[in-house]
Design an enzyme around this catalytic site. Structure first.
Site, PDB file in Angstrom:
ATOM      1  N   ASP A 157       0.832  -1.201   0.000  1.00  0.00           N
ATOM      2  CA  ASP A 157       0.000   0.000   0.000  1.00  0.00           C
ATOM      3  C   ASP A 157       0.869   1.256   0.000  1.00  0.00           C
ATOM      4  O   ASP A 157       2.081   1.204   0.246  1.00  0.00           O
ATOM      5  CB  ASP A 157      -0.880  -0.059   1.268  1.00  0.00           C
ATOM      6  CG  ASP A 157      -2.170   0.737   1.142  1.00  0.00           C
ATOM      7  OD1 ASP A 157      -2.298   1.538   0.197  1.00  0.00           O
ATOM      8  OD2 ASP A 157      -3.043   0.555   2.011  1.00  0.00           O
ATOM      9  N   ASP A 196     -11.118   1.626  -2.839  1.00  0.00           N
ATOM     10  CA  ASP A 196     -11.712   1.180  -1.570  1.00  0.00           C
ATOM     11  C   ASP A 196     -13.228   1.264  -1.630  1.00  0.00           C
ATOM     12  O   ASP A 196     -13.908   0.865  -0.687  1.00  0.00           O
ATOM     13  CB  ASP A 196     -11.187   2.041  -0.412  1.00  0.00           C
ATOM     14  CG  ASP A 196      -9.806   1.612   0.011  1.00  0.00           C
ATOM     15  OD1 ASP A 196      -9.457   0.438  -0.203  1.00  0.00           O
ATOM     16  OD2 ASP A 196      -9.053   2.449   0.537  1.00  0.00           O
TER      17      ASP A 196
HETATM   18  C1  DGJ Z   1      -5.759   2.003   2.274  1.00  0.00           C
HETATM   19  C2  DGJ Z   1      -6.174   0.885   1.358  1.00  0.00           C
HETATM   20  O1  DGJ Z   1      -6.727   1.417   0.205  1.00  0.00           O
HETATM   21  C3  DGJ Z   1      -7.138  -0.019   2.104  1.00  0.00           C
HETATM   22  O2  DGJ Z   1      -7.582  -1.034   1.241  1.00  0.00           O
HETATM   23  C4  DGJ Z   1      -6.499  -0.585   3.330  1.00  0.00           C
HETATM   24  O3  DGJ Z   1      -5.473  -1.459   2.977  1.00  0.00           O
HETATM   25  C5  DGJ Z   1      -5.981   0.546   4.199  1.00  0.00           C
HETATM   26  N1  DGJ Z   1      -5.144   1.448   3.459  1.00  0.00           N
HETATM   27  C6  DGJ Z   1      -5.199   0.021   5.373  1.00  0.00           C
HETATM   28  O4  DGJ Z   1      -4.647   1.015   6.120  1.00  0.00           O
END
Ligand code: DGJ
Length: 698
Positions: free
Chosen positions: A448, A518
């Site tokens: 990430d 997300d």
């Molecule tokens: C941002 C990501 O887009 C999410 O899917 C998740 O992994 C969070 N970070 C975790 O902090």
């Protein structure tokens, strides 16, 4: 032969369906003569050099292969240099050209200064893609300042074109916009330090194109840092397209003997609209860009804990989740954020890449063991490029972040950005994750990146080199992932950056899949996924079923939600510890169905038959060899409309296909299915269908 040199001045780059023709004119200017449908007879280009020479008398309207700021050019050009004496243009002669197999190089040298630009071309004949990249070399004794050095330029004669790109932000990635190019410039750029959500590093220029018809010119940049795409209507001339590393806050002092290489652009042309473009790119990406492990293999169904447990990760809860996930048929169990030292919220922990002993007193081993016993692989989330102020790493190395010495360092999501131009930082990160992967049976990593870059200055760079940091940071990221992949070749890597902030052909070189957003609202996802599929392969797109967490304040039935997620590489993110047994059984049924079509979905040819952007239903069809999978969605009922006729695509007219629809088994010919079509009955709000078609032997 994919490249032919004719009369020592024409270079005809032919793929199976397209031609790209370059010419050296009488002024030694290298320009594009033609880009479009394949032309076989090279003699037809006789005289084109004279025309090019005439055009080049007005260099402003010449479609150059390497336009440089200066001279009589008043449009945006693809490079800009400053020599030590203050001269700021590049006037070249063609020094040499060379063809070997499917590769062409043309070397341009300044007529006065010691600067050389090498234009590289590679023709992927069967895949209908032409790769372009460039290098610039200082072969003199004095520094040369490089202020702009894009990867490639293109031009299309005529008017009436439109340009398309993505825009968006967190939770609303891949919004598509198409705008006419009548005058002026349209600039798509990232200044975020990574590709980010606002625009994407590609170009699509088309004329009245739709899914099946119309001319489309396109190219994707193999780069994950600050980029720029400029589409400019050059008056009285053509549409100019420039693409490469952004020149904003970029300056590279090219030292004597130094070479700077700009990343590649993979470009194509279609006179059959967007379906052809998307599938050409997807096939090419699988064959030539993606890491080999998974490129031609369907990805496993994964479970991800983020939306179930957020930072509240406990070994026992994760084991319970894993036990439930295994019963559903999940193949890979992933703990997202929250498993490492001190990570109870987003204010601490980043940088300390060892397991939190309060949450996992015996390390990750017991959980991994249980997950493996359950027949699943295990994976974890990491965010290598970041550090929290509240971490052991930051306390020990406060100088390992980007910062201006005289300014407060700004935070994004409570975190700082590590200085990946510092070899010690790169080694530290490689060391951390190498240990993690060596000591644990980890089969998957979600990588990430959750903040944008600011105060780009480094303790290991000289101030005059600060403007190189954007580029060097991206190379640092590549170095870490590349090394980890080499040391752990079996591990599957997924790229994520606050959702879809790192979806680009640069990261595709190192990652097996992307997390595009997300936002898991199944209806929003249909739009987002459709747009995504224009440029990026379906198998690269993770799509999860999650609980409804109030994103749009609506509740969507399980069938529609599952079908929406089944249109990509399926994942499950619901809180299984709180899901009723009956719903779990339903989810299992859909996962089984998915496994039955996933090869077709992830590796098939994609047809966007209907889009909710303009039609009453959304229909997506995937075809792989003798099989096809069809997903149809109705978002809301229209009174009086019970049936929707759908003409399929990509089948064999004379073959027979068997499928089940509304509880009845049918056998119809490809000709019937593609011309007469099938009638689909969808009822009420959020109804959907999956139809699997199989070719039968006659
Ligand atoms: C941002 C990501 O887009 C999410 O899917 C998740 O992994 C969070 N970070 C975790 O902090």
């Amino acid at each position: 032969m994919s490249i032919t040199v004719y009369q020592d001045k024409f270079f005809i780059l032919n793929t199976e369906k397209t031609s790209y023709v370059i010419c050296i004119d009488h002024h030694h200017l290298v320009s594009n003569v033609y880009w479009g449908k394949r032309i076989d007879r090279m003699e037809d280009f006789d005289g084109a050099d004279i025309l090019q020479t005439l055009k080049a008398n007005n260099v402003q309207t010449s479609i150059e292969e390497c336009s440089s700021f200066g001279g009589m050019r008043f449009k945006e050009t693809s490079m800009k240099v400053t020599f030590t004496d203050g001269v700021r243009d590049f006037r070249y002669k063609v020094k040499e050209h060379n063809v070997s197999d499917n590769k062409l190089i043309i070397v341009l040298e300044d007529i006065y200064y010691s600067l050389r630009v090498t234009l590289h071309y590679c023709v992927y004949e069967k895949e209908n893609i032409i790769e372009k990249w460039r290098e610039v070399e200082n072969f003199g004794n004095e520094n040369i300042i490089l202020e702009r050095f894009y990867s490639a330029e293109y031009g299309i004669e005529g008017t009436g074109f439109e340009t398309m790109n993505y825009s968006g932000h967190w939770g609303k990635e891949f919004q598509q916009s198409s705008e006419p190019i009548h005058s002026g410039k349209k600039v798509y750029e990232s200044l975020f330090g990574l590709t980010a959500h606002n625009a994407n590093p590609f170009f699509v220029v088309h004329k009245n194109a739709d899914e099946d018809t119309g001319e489309v010119y396109y190219g994707v940049l193999q780069y994950s840092g600050n980029f720029k795409t400029v589409v400019e209507a050059v008056p009285n001339g053509y549409v100019s397209i420039l693409i490469g590393i952004s020149d904003t806050d970029f300056e590279w002092i090219l030292k004597p003997g130094e070479i700077f290489k700009a990343p590649s652009v993979f470009s194509g042309y279609s006179n059959h609209g967007f379906t052809d473009m998307s599938n050409t790119l997807a096939l090419f990406a699988r064959k030539h860009i993606m890491p080999k492990n998974w490129a031609e293999k369907p990805l496993p169904v994964l479970y991800n804990s983020w939306y179930s447990t957020f930072f509240d990760v406990q070994c026992s809860d994760q084991i319970k989740l894993a036990e439930k996930a295994a019963k559903l048929g999940v193949e890979l169990f992933v703990i997202d954020d929250g498993w490492f030292e001190g990570r109870n919220n987003d204010k601490a922990g980043l940088g300390d890449w060892y397991v939190d002993r309060e949450k996992f007193p015996d390390g990750l081993a017991p959980l991994i063991k249980r997950v493996n016993e359950l027949g699943m692989e295990f994976g974890v989330w990491i965010e290598p490029e970041m550090v929290n102020a509240n971490s052991n790493l930051y306390k020990k190395h406060p100088d390992w972040i980007y910062r201006y010495h005289s300014r407060e360092v700004l935070m994004g999501r409570n975190q700082y950005m590590l200085d990946l131009t510092n070899p010690e930082v790169v080694e530290y990160l490689i060391g951390c994750f190498d240990t993690l992967l060596s000591e644990n049976n980890i089969a998957y990593i979600k990588w990430d990146m959750n903040r944008y870059a600011s105060e780009i200055a480094s303790s290991v760079q000289k101030p005059e080199d600060y403007k190189t940091i954007w580029y060097k940071n991206t190379q640092g990221v590549y170095k870490v992932i590349e090394t980890l992949r080499k040391r752990h070749p079996k591990v599957e890597f997924e790229a994520c950056a606050s959702g879809g902030g790192r979806v680009d052909y640069g990261s595709m070189t190192y990652f097996d899949e992307f997390w595009p957003s997300d936002n898991t609202d199944p209806l929003d996802r249909l739009f987002l996924q459709e747009n995504y599929s224009f440029i990026y392969p379906i198998k690269y797109m993770r799509a999860w079923l999650t609980d409804d967490f109030g994103m749009n304040n609506r509740s969507i039935p399980l069938k529609f939600s599952m079908h929406s997620a089944m249109c990509g590489s399926l994942g499950i993110g619901t809180n299984l510890n709180e899901t009723e047994e009956e719903k779990l059984l339903q989810i299992k049924k859909y996962i089984d169905e998915y496994k039955n079509v996933r090869e077709i979905v992830q590796l098939g040819y994609l047809y966007r038959l209907k889009s909710l952007k303009k039609d009453e239903i959304q229909a997506i069809q995937y075809v792989k060899e003798d099989n096809s999978a069809l997903f149809i969605f109705l978002d809301h009922e229209r009174y009086g409309k019970k049936f929707h006729r759908l003409k399929l695509k990509g089948l064999n007219s004379s073959s027979l296909y068997r499928y089940e629809l509304n509880g009845t088994e049918w056998t119809k010919s490809g000709a019937f299915l593609m011309n007469m079509g099938i009638e689909i009955k969808l009822l009420g709000d959020y109804d959907s269908l999956l139809v699997r078609l199989e070719k039968i032997e006659i």
